[in-house]
Design a protein around this motif. Structure first.
Motif, PDB file in Angstrom:
ATOM      1  N   TRP A  15       0.825  -1.204   0.000  1.00 14.15           N
ATOM      2  CA  TRP A  15       0.000   0.000   0.000  1.00 14.15           C
ATOM      3  C   TRP A  15       0.860   1.255   0.000  1.00 14.15           C
ATOM      4  O   TRP A  15       0.516   2.253  -0.646  1.00 14.15           O
ATOM      5  CB  TRP A  15      -0.947  -0.020   1.189  1.00 14.15           C
ATOM      6  CG  TRP A  15      -2.071  -0.990   1.043  1.00 14.15           C
ATOM      7  CD1 TRP A  15      -2.734  -1.314  -0.111  1.00 14.15           C
ATOM      8  CD2 TRP A  15      -2.668  -1.773   2.078  1.00 14.15           C
ATOM      9  NE1 TRP A  15      -3.702  -2.254   0.142  1.00 14.15           N
ATOM     10  CE2 TRP A  15      -3.701  -2.552   1.475  1.00 14.15           C
ATOM     11  CE3 TRP A  15      -2.466  -1.904   3.449  1.00 14.15           C
ATOM     12  CZ2 TRP A  15      -4.491  -3.427   2.208  1.00 14.15           C
ATOM     13  CZ3 TRP A  15      -3.254  -2.775   4.177  1.00 14.15           C
ATOM     14  CH2 TRP A  15      -4.257  -3.529   3.562  1.00 14.15           C
ATOM     15  N   CYS A  16       1.976   1.220   0.712  1.00  9.76           N
ATOM     16  CA  CYS A  16       2.884   2.373   0.681  1.00  9.76           C
ATOM     17  C   CYS A  16       3.379   2.624  -0.739  1.00  9.76           C
ATOM     18  O   CYS A  16       3.421   3.772  -1.206  1.00  9.76           O
ATOM     19  CB  CYS A  16       4.058   2.144   1.628  1.00  9.76           C
ATOM     20  SG  CYS A  16       3.657   2.293   3.379  1.00  9.76           S
ATOM     21  N   ASP A  17       3.726   1.548  -1.448  1.00 10.71           N
ATOM     22  CA  ASP A  17       4.141   1.692  -2.850  1.00 10.71           C
ATOM     23  C   ASP A  17       3.002   2.238  -3.700  1.00 10.71           C
ATOM     24  O   ASP A  17       3.192   3.142  -4.523  1.00 10.71           O
ATOM     25  CB  ASP A  17       4.589   0.335  -3.405  1.00 10.71           C
ATOM     26  CG  ASP A  17       5.905  -0.152  -2.823  1.00 10.71           C
ATOM     27  OD1 ASP A  17       6.644   0.675  -2.255  1.00 10.71           O
ATOM     28  OD2 ASP A  17       6.188  -1.356  -2.934  1.00 10.71           O
ATOM     29  N   GLN A  18       1.818   1.706  -3.501  1.00 12.10           N
ATOM     30  CA  GLN A  18       0.659   2.087  -4.317  1.00 12.10           C
ATOM     31  C   GLN A  18       0.323   3.561  -4.173  1.00 12.10           C
ATOM     32  O   GLN A  18      -0.060   4.219  -5.150  1.00 12.10           O
ATOM     33  CB  GLN A  18      -0.543   1.230  -3.917  1.00 12.10           C
ATOM     34  CG  GLN A  18      -1.817   1.527  -4.702  1.00 12.10           C
ATOM     35  CD  GLN A  18      -2.962   0.603  -4.294  1.00 12.10           C
ATOM     36  OE1 GLN A  18      -2.745  -0.444  -3.684  1.00 12.10           O
ATOM     37  NE2 GLN A  18      -4.177   1.003  -4.629  1.00 12.10           N
ATOM     38  N   ARG A  23       8.447   3.019   2.247  1.00 14.70           N
ATOM     39  CA  ARG A  23       8.094   1.796   2.953  1.00 14.70           C
ATOM     40  C   ARG A  23       8.402   1.857   4.446  1.00 14.70           C
ATOM     41  O   ARG A  23       7.868   1.061   5.222  1.00 14.70           O
ATOM     42  CB  ARG A  23       8.823   0.595   2.336  1.00 14.70           C
ATOM     43  CG  ARG A  23       8.271   0.190   0.977  1.00 14.70           C
ATOM     44  CD  ARG A  23       8.807  -1.153   0.554  1.00 14.70           C
ATOM     45  NE  ARG A  23       8.025  -1.694  -0.565  1.00 14.70           N
ATOM     46  CZ  ARG A  23       7.986  -2.975  -0.867  1.00 14.70           C
ATOM     47  NH1 ARG A  23       8.672  -3.843  -0.144  1.00 14.70           N
ATOM     48  NH2 ARG A  23       7.273  -3.396  -1.891  1.00 14.70           N
ATOM     49  N   ASP A  24       9.259   2.773   4.849  1.00 14.25           N
ATOM     50  CA  ASP A  24       9.649   2.837   6.260  1.00 14.25           C
ATOM     51  C   ASP A  24       8.901   3.932   7.018  1.00 14.25           C
ATOM     52  O   ASP A  24       9.262   4.264   8.149  1.00 14.25           O
ATOM     53  CB  ASP A  24      11.157   3.066   6.377  1.00 14.25           C
ATOM     54  CG  ASP A  24      11.610   4.354   5.717  1.00 14.25           C
ATOM     55  OD1 ASP A  24      10.790   4.983   5.001  1.00 14.25           O
ATOM     56  OD2 ASP A  24      12.780   4.743   5.893  1.00 14.25           O
ATOM     57  N   CYS A  25       7.822   4.478   6.439  1.00 10.93           N
ATOM     58  CA  CYS A  25       7.156   5.602   7.089  1.00 10.93           C
ATOM     59  C   CYS A  25       5.921   5.181   7.872  1.00 10.93           C
ATOM     60  O   CYS A  25       5.240   6.037   8.439  1.00 10.93           O
ATOM     61  CB  CYS A  25       6.786   6.672   6.063  1.00 10.93           C
ATOM     62  SG  CYS A  25       5.556   6.147   4.858  1.00 10.93           S
ATOM     63  N   VAL A  26       5.609   3.887   7.928  1.00  6.39           N
ATOM     64  CA  VAL A  26       4.451   3.402   8.663  1.00  6.39           C
ATOM     65  C   VAL A  26       4.904   2.384   9.700  1.00  6.39           C
ATOM     66  O   VAL A  26       5.509   1.364   9.356  1.00  6.39           O
ATOM     67  CB  VAL A  26       3.399   2.766   7.733  1.00  6.39           C
ATOM     68  CG1 VAL A  26       2.219   2.227   8.543  1.00  6.39           C
ATOM     69  CG2 VAL A  26       2.903   3.782   6.712  1.00  6.39           C
ATOM     70  N   ARG A  27       4.621   2.678  10.966  1.00  7.82           N
ATOM     71  CA  ARG A  27       4.942   1.755  12.057  1.00  7.82           C
ATOM     72  C   ARG A  27       3.720   0.906  12.400  1.00  7.82           C
ATOM     73  O   ARG A  27       2.583   1.354  12.279  1.00  7.82           O
ATOM     74  CB  ARG A  27       5.359   2.514  13.320  1.00  7.82           C
ATOM     75  CG  ARG A  27       6.674   3.255  13.239  1.00  7.82           C
ATOM     76  CD  ARG A  27       7.029   3.801  14.612  1.00  7.82           C
ATOM     77  NE  ARG A  27       7.296   2.739  15.556  1.00  7.82           N
ATOM     78  CZ  ARG A  27       7.234   2.875  16.879  1.00  7.82           C
ATOM     79  NH1 ARG A  27       6.864   4.020  17.407  1.00  7.82           N
ATOM     80  NH2 ARG A  27       7.511   1.866  17.669  1.00  7.82           N
ATOM     81  N   LEU A 202      -7.061  -0.238   7.146  1.00  6.07           N
ATOM     82  CA  LEU A 202      -5.638   0.079   7.037  1.00  6.07           C
ATOM     83  C   LEU A 202      -5.292   0.773   5.726  1.00  6.07           C
ATOM     84  O   LEU A 202      -4.530   1.741   5.711  1.00  6.07           O
ATOM     85  CB  LEU A 202      -4.800  -1.201   7.150  1.00  6.07           C
ATOM     86  CG  LEU A 202      -4.583  -1.805   8.531  1.00  6.07           C
ATOM     87  CD1 LEU A 202      -3.743  -3.061   8.403  1.00  6.07           C
ATOM     88  CD2 LEU A 202      -3.906  -0.808   9.441  1.00  6.07           C
ATOM     89  N   GLU A 203      -5.811   0.254   4.635  1.00  6.83           N
ATOM     90  CA  GLU A 203      -5.433   0.822   3.338  1.00  6.83           C
ATOM     91  C   GLU A 203      -5.813   2.294   3.246  1.00  6.83           C
ATOM     92  O   GLU A 203      -5.016   3.131   2.790  1.00  6.83           O
ATOM     93  CB  GLU A 203      -6.082   0.040   2.204  1.00  6.83           C
ATOM     94  CG  GLU A 203      -5.684   0.581   0.831  1.00  6.83           C
ATOM     95  CD  GLU A 203      -6.322  -0.161  -0.336  1.00  6.83           C
ATOM     96  OE1 GLU A 203      -6.126   0.280  -1.479  1.00  6.83           O
ATOM     97  OE2 GLU A 203      -7.024  -1.168  -0.092  1.00  6.83           O
ATOM     98  N   ALA A 204      -7.027   2.626   3.694  1.00  5.15           N
ATOM     99  CA  ALA A 204      -7.464   4.017   3.638  1.00  5.15           C
ATOM    100  C   ALA A 204      -6.581   4.914   4.503  1.00  5.15           C
ATOM    101  O   ALA A 204      -6.249   6.040   4.111  1.00  5.15           O
ATOM    102  CB  ALA A 204      -8.919   4.118   4.090  1.00  5.15           C
ATOM    103  N   ALA A 205      -6.193   4.414   5.676  1.00  2.00           N
ATOM    104  CA  ALA A 205      -5.338   5.206   6.564  1.00  2.00           C
ATOM    105  C   ALA A 205      -3.975   5.460   5.937  1.00  2.00           C
ATOM    106  O   ALA A 205      -3.434   6.576   6.008  1.00  2.00           O
ATOM    107  CB  ALA A 205      -5.183   4.490   7.902  1.00  2.00           C
ATOM    108  N   ILE A 206      -3.414   4.439   5.317  1.00  6.53           N
ATOM    109  CA  ILE A 206      -2.104   4.600   4.676  1.00  6.53           C
ATOM    110  C   ILE A 206      -2.216   5.533   3.478  1.00  6.53           C
ATOM    111  O   ILE A 206      -1.350   6.380   3.241  1.00  6.53           O
ATOM    112  CB  ILE A 206      -1.543   3.222   4.288  1.00  6.53           C
ATOM    113  CG1 ILE A 206      -1.175   2.451   5.566  1.00  6.53           C
ATOM    114  CG2 ILE A 206      -0.324   3.361   3.377  1.00  6.53           C
ATOM    115  CD1 ILE A 206      -0.833   0.991   5.339  1.00  6.53           C
TER     116      ILE A 206
END
Length: 230
Positions: A15-18, A23-27, A202-206
């Motif tokens: 999802w970060c890529d999309q 990729r390292d900005c979500v804990r 999760l997807e919407a939050a990201i």
């Protein structure tokens, strides 16, 4: 449990890529309320270090049982004023701060030898009467007051929007929180945490810029009944 965590981390990365995010900005915060200490120990063995609890008595029992592990504990539930001392003494983060009175007690009760307590302000983003959180209109004043308190470090915002399965509605709710966050940053607050997104959104939050996602069911499975109030 390790496989579930790995699959979840892979989905987060996808999802970060999309959505054009690093990729390292979500804990990942493992919401371990109502799950036993053994499950937390198992997940810690898989590499998970941050855990979230909502019920103080249950949480303190787990903190004692798992004191030999180097874990980061987040308190994410509603706080009563008479319970703040133990939270201030034992947790690294509080994500559910929504009242100045509680903030003042946490600041006064945080032991001087510990680092400042990391706090997020919980916002009632959907205007639900039954849900905790400060009103968005009161957020600038509360943020300014909390920033001035010793032994607290304001890190960002947290919200639990009204549940919906509609992806567009999920995104709109999280976008409102992101806009509030951006307004505080513009006003000069040094923030780095947008705590939003759970197992079902999760997807919407990201997509809307969440930096910390709070996941229980997708990691541990279904919960038993909630414990009695502590």
């Amino acid at each position: 449990m390790c496989q579930r965590r790995q699959e979840l981390l892979e989905r987060i990365s996808e999802w970060c890529d999309q959505y054009g995010r690093g990729r390292d900005c979500v804990r990942l915060l493992a919401v371990s309320k109502q799950f036993p200490a053994d499950d937390i120990q198992t997940l810690a063995g898989c590499g998970q270090s941050a855990f979230g609890e909502s019920y103080l008595k249950e949480a303190l029992d787990k903190l004692d049982m798992l004191s030999g592990l180097n874990l980061e504990w987040h308190f994410i539930g509603p706080m009563q004023s008479n319970k703040t001392r133990r939270i201030a003494e034992r947790f690294a983060w509080v994500q559910s701060l929504d009242r100045l009175k509680v903030a003042q007690r946490l600041a006064e009760q945080r032991p001087a030898e510990l680092p400042p307590l990391n706090v997020c302000l919980q916002v009632n983003i959907s205007g639900e009467a039954s849900k905790s959180g400060t009103d968005p209109a009161d957020l600038p004043g509360l943020a300014a007051a909390v920033t001035g308190l010793p032994q607290l470090r304001l890190r960002g915002l947290m919200a639990i929007p009204a549940p919906t399965i509609q992806f567009g509605e999920q995104r709109r709710a999280f976008a409102r929180l992101r806009d509030l966050y951006d307004s505080l940053v513009t006003a000069g607050h040094d923030l780095d945490t947008l705590s939003m997104g759970m197992s079902n959104d999760l997807e919407a939050a990201i997509a809307e810029g969440g930096t910390l996602v709070r996941v229980g069911t997708a990691l541990f499975g279904q919960r038993a009944a909630a414990p009695a109030a502590d």
